[in-house]
Design a protein around this motif. Structure first.
Motif, PDB file in Angstrom:
ATOM      1  N   TYR A 331       0.846  -1.276  -0.147  1.00  0.00           N
ATOM      2  CA  TYR A 331       0.073  -0.200   0.041  1.00  0.00           C
ATOM      3  C   TYR A 331       0.771   1.260   0.119  1.00  0.00           C
ATOM      4  N   LEU A 332       2.083   1.073   0.174  1.00  0.00           N
ATOM      5  CA  LEU A 332       3.123   2.228   0.199  1.00  0.00           C
ATOM      6  C   LEU A 332       4.329   1.920  -0.655  1.00  0.00           C
ATOM      7  N   PRO A 333       5.165   2.988  -1.072  1.00  0.00           N
ATOM      8  CA  PRO A 333       6.190   2.508  -1.926  1.00  0.00           C
ATOM      9  C   PRO A 333       7.119   1.395  -1.290  1.00  0.00           C
ATOM     10  N   VAL A 334       7.575   0.450  -2.053  1.00  0.00           N
ATOM     11  CA  VAL A 334       8.378  -0.522  -1.428  1.00  0.00           C
ATOM     12  C   VAL A 334       9.613   0.081  -1.101  1.00  0.00           C
ATOM     13  N   SER A 335      10.279  -1.159  -0.227  1.00  0.00           N
ATOM     14  CA  SER A 335      11.561  -0.706   0.239  1.00  0.00           C
ATOM     15  C   SER A 335      12.801  -0.595  -0.607  1.00  0.00           C
ATOM     16  N   GLU A 336      13.672   0.459  -0.606  1.00  0.00           N
ATOM     17  CA  GLU A 336      14.535   0.545  -1.410  1.00  0.00           C
ATOM     18  C   GLU A 336      15.806  -0.128  -1.075  1.00  0.00           C
ATOM     19  N   TYR A 337      15.740  -1.142  -0.187  1.00  0.00           N
ATOM     20  CA  TYR A 337      16.754  -2.042   0.184  1.00  0.00           C
ATOM     21  C   TYR A 337      16.643  -3.117  -0.483  1.00  0.00           C
ATOM     22  N   PRO A 338      17.917  -4.010  -0.978  1.00  0.00           N
ATOM     23  CA  PRO A 338      17.972  -5.132  -1.561  1.00  0.00           C
ATOM     24  C   PRO A 338      17.500  -6.273  -0.804  1.00  0.00           C
ATOM     25  N   ASN A 339      18.008  -6.128   0.728  1.00  0.00           N
ATOM     26  CA  ASN A 339      17.700  -7.371   1.501  1.00  0.00           C
ATOM     27  C   ASN A 339      16.762  -6.341   2.684  1.00  0.00           C
ATOM     28  N   HIS A 340      15.695  -7.460   2.947  1.00  0.00           N
ATOM     29  CA  HIS A 340      14.556  -6.872   3.800  1.00  0.00           C
ATOM     30  C   HIS A 340      15.197  -6.799   5.218  1.00  0.00           C
ATOM     31  N   GLY A 341      16.224  -7.770   5.331  1.00  0.00           N
ATOM     32  CA  GLY A 341      16.922  -7.649   6.979  1.00  0.00           C
ATOM     33  C   GLY A 341      17.612  -6.372   6.904  1.00  0.00           C
ATOM     34  N   GLN A 342      18.232  -5.675   6.009  1.00  0.00           N
ATOM     35  CA  GLN A 342      18.965  -4.453   5.633  1.00  0.00           C
ATOM     36  C   GLN A 342      17.800  -3.308   5.822  1.00  0.00           C
ATOM     37  N   ARG A 343      16.431  -3.610   5.496  1.00  0.00           N
ATOM     38  CA  ARG A 343      15.552  -2.479   5.780  1.00  0.00           C
ATOM     39  C   ARG A 343      15.094  -2.685   7.170  1.00  0.00           C
ATOM     40  N   VAL A 344      15.112  -3.706   7.844  1.00  0.00           N
ATOM     41  CA  VAL A 344      14.533  -3.924   9.468  1.00  0.00           C
ATOM     42  C   VAL A 344      15.729  -3.156  10.067  1.00  0.00           C
ATOM     43  N   VAL A 345      16.939  -3.506   9.758  1.00  0.00           N
ATOM     44  CA  VAL A 345      18.018  -3.021  10.500  1.00  0.00           C
ATOM     45  C   VAL A 345      18.175  -1.590  10.602  1.00  0.00           C
ATOM     46  N   ASN A 346      18.094  -1.019   9.377  1.00  0.00           N
ATOM     47  CA  ASN A 346      18.030   0.502   9.286  1.00  0.00           C
ATOM     48  C   ASN A 346      17.071   1.300   9.823  1.00  0.00           C
TER      49      ASN A 346
END
Length: 463
Positions: A331-346
């Motif tokens: 429902y929102l723009p997707v994560s810019e990170y290639p790894n979702h773990g990186q998304r969570v950590v950042n």
């Protein structure tokens, strides 16, 4: 205004405090504060939405997920983040964007350790983190307080007053953060001592101090004392099936493949740590890995615990938790990170005032699943809100309101948010009306789950 892609854009070309507050006020023209009270949920099948969120989960664990959600309306709410994301996406929302926690219910706030071993309070779950409208986190948190208060049998007026305390605190703290020095906002920590100062009575302080003292004792060494055992002279993670168990490996070839996979995982994870943390991590030797079933919404996602030893006797427990696409990404723009773990950590590093020194990410290359890594239970503490009286829950709302305001002030522009929420009670009243209505919707959806289990459409396992 700002885009939803990058919350750092909030700071591009910042104007004066007054101009940024004015921008927040102007955001009301598109979506007024009163519109945030709207909770008209179009007819939808909650079970279809929840079943869709099972895609990619471990099939044999899905009945445990639904079994946990079946327990009561609040347990259902904890597992129904995909359902609320769907609902919020179809309701009025602000254009004031911050880094969201994404699953901001009251059980996802708690105690955690700073690198200096201070006990802090704040949000502690970031699986769904993503930039989005600031009101989404606040509305989810507010509704969770109403649901918890309903389960305690508190009157509707008391439920509303608890949310009022939450919103009043949030508005006041956001206003304070907007006038603080930028570095002071970044350095600010909501310590356990600050929680004790909020307590209205000596009895409340005593109860909170007991939880804080217990959290101080949580460490890899304390976990090892009860979660490990000696097997053929070697320290191993103690099994507790079906919640903690080792992957059954049939022969030497499978053992080697599994060992190679895990060691490659940690080699890649090591590269996500700062150099000084790598030097520390390199002192440890991996000795065992087991599967661990965690949470409610996370059940069925892949999670491991890994035991390391340094100097022959110093334990380190790390948790490897699968990071899937955020429930908000539909429902929102997707994560810019290639790894979702990186998304969570950042997201965690941005939202928390201090984060775990072993926080990092990696990928299981043989399956392609993303993971993030952190210490297991390191000085973690949770308050048992199921025992809270009315005063306890209201005080906890003040703590959560403070912590959420600090997170958003650190990750976004508090002046912009402050301009939108304003100084009057208009914002508070809108959120109260929404939270009361959504608690009713949540209970209706929980009833649908119970009917689905009874009919056999859904399999649920009571542990």
């Amino acid at each position: 205004m700002t885009t939803q892609k990058d919350p750092s854009n909030l700071f591009a070309g910042r104007g004066s405090l007054a101009s940024r507050i004015q921008l927040g006020k102007e955001a009301r023209r598109k979506v007024s504060r009163s519109q945030l009270a709207i909770c008209k949920i179009d007819k939808r099948d909650p079970m279809s939405l929840l079943e869709a969120s099972n895609v990619g989960r471990v099939p044999e664990l899905i009945p445990i997920r639904f079994g946990r959600m079946l327990a009561d309306p609040f347990s259902f709410y904890r597992g129904a983040a995909p359902l609320m994301a769907f609902d919020l996406s179809r309701l009025p929302r602000t254009d004031v964007v911050v880094q969201l926690g994404g699953d901001a219910h009251l059980a996802n706030f708690g105690l955690f350790a700073s690198p200096e071993r201070r006990v802090l309070f704040g949000p502690n779950d970031f699986d769904e983190t993503l930039p989005g409208p600031f009101d989404w986190d606040l509305r989810r948190l507010a509704a969770s307080f109403v649901i918890a208060a309903r389960e305690r049998g508190f009157a509707a007026s008391d439920q509303g007053n608890i949310v009022r305390r939450l919103c009043e605190t949030f508005r006041q703290r956001i206003a304070e953060f907007s006038t603080m020095d930028t570095l002071d906002v970044w350095y600010y920590q909501f310590k356990s001592a600050s929680m004790l100062a909020i307590a209205d009575s000596a009895e409340e302080r005593k109860k909170e101090l007991a939880v804080i003292d217990k959290a101080r004792l949580q460490s890899s060494r304390s976990v090892a004392s009860h979660a490990t055992e000696r097997v053929n002279g070697k320290l191993r993670i103690r099994e507790l099936p079906p919640l903690v168990y080792h992957i059954p490996l049939q022969n030497k070839r499978e053992h080697k493949q599994y060992d190679d996979m895990i060691r490659r995982f940690f080699a890649d994870y090591r590269l996500t740590l700062p150099d000084d943390r790598r030097a520390l991590f390199d002192r440890y030797e991996l000795v065992d890995v087991a599967i661990r079933v965690v949470g409610i919404g996370s059940v069925g996602t892949r999670c491991y615990e890994a035991l390391f030893i340094a100097d022959g006797e110093c334990p380190l427990f790390l948790q490897l938790k699968e990071a899937r696409a955020s429930v908000l990404e539909g429902y929102l723009p997707v994560s810019e990170y290639p790894n979702h773990g990186q998304r969570v950590v950042n997201g965690q590093r941005l939202l928390q005032s201090a984060s775990d020194i072993f926080l990092g990410w990696s990928k299981m290359h043989h399956t392609g699943n993303d993971f993030y890594v952190r210490q297991l239970r390191d000085m973690k503490g949770a308050f048992d809100f199921t025992t809270f009286d009315l005063a306890d829950l209201a005080e906890y709302a003040v703590s959560c309101g403070t912590a959420l305001a600090q997170s958003m002030a650190k990750a976004g522009d508090p002046a912009l948010i402050g301009g939108y929420v304003g100084k009057s009670a208009a914002f508070d009243e809108a959120i109260i009306r929404f939270a009361l209505a959504y608690a009713e919707q949540n209970e209706a959806d929980w009833t649908v789950l119970k009917a689905a289990v009874k009919s056999g459409r859904i399999q649920a396992t009571r542990e």
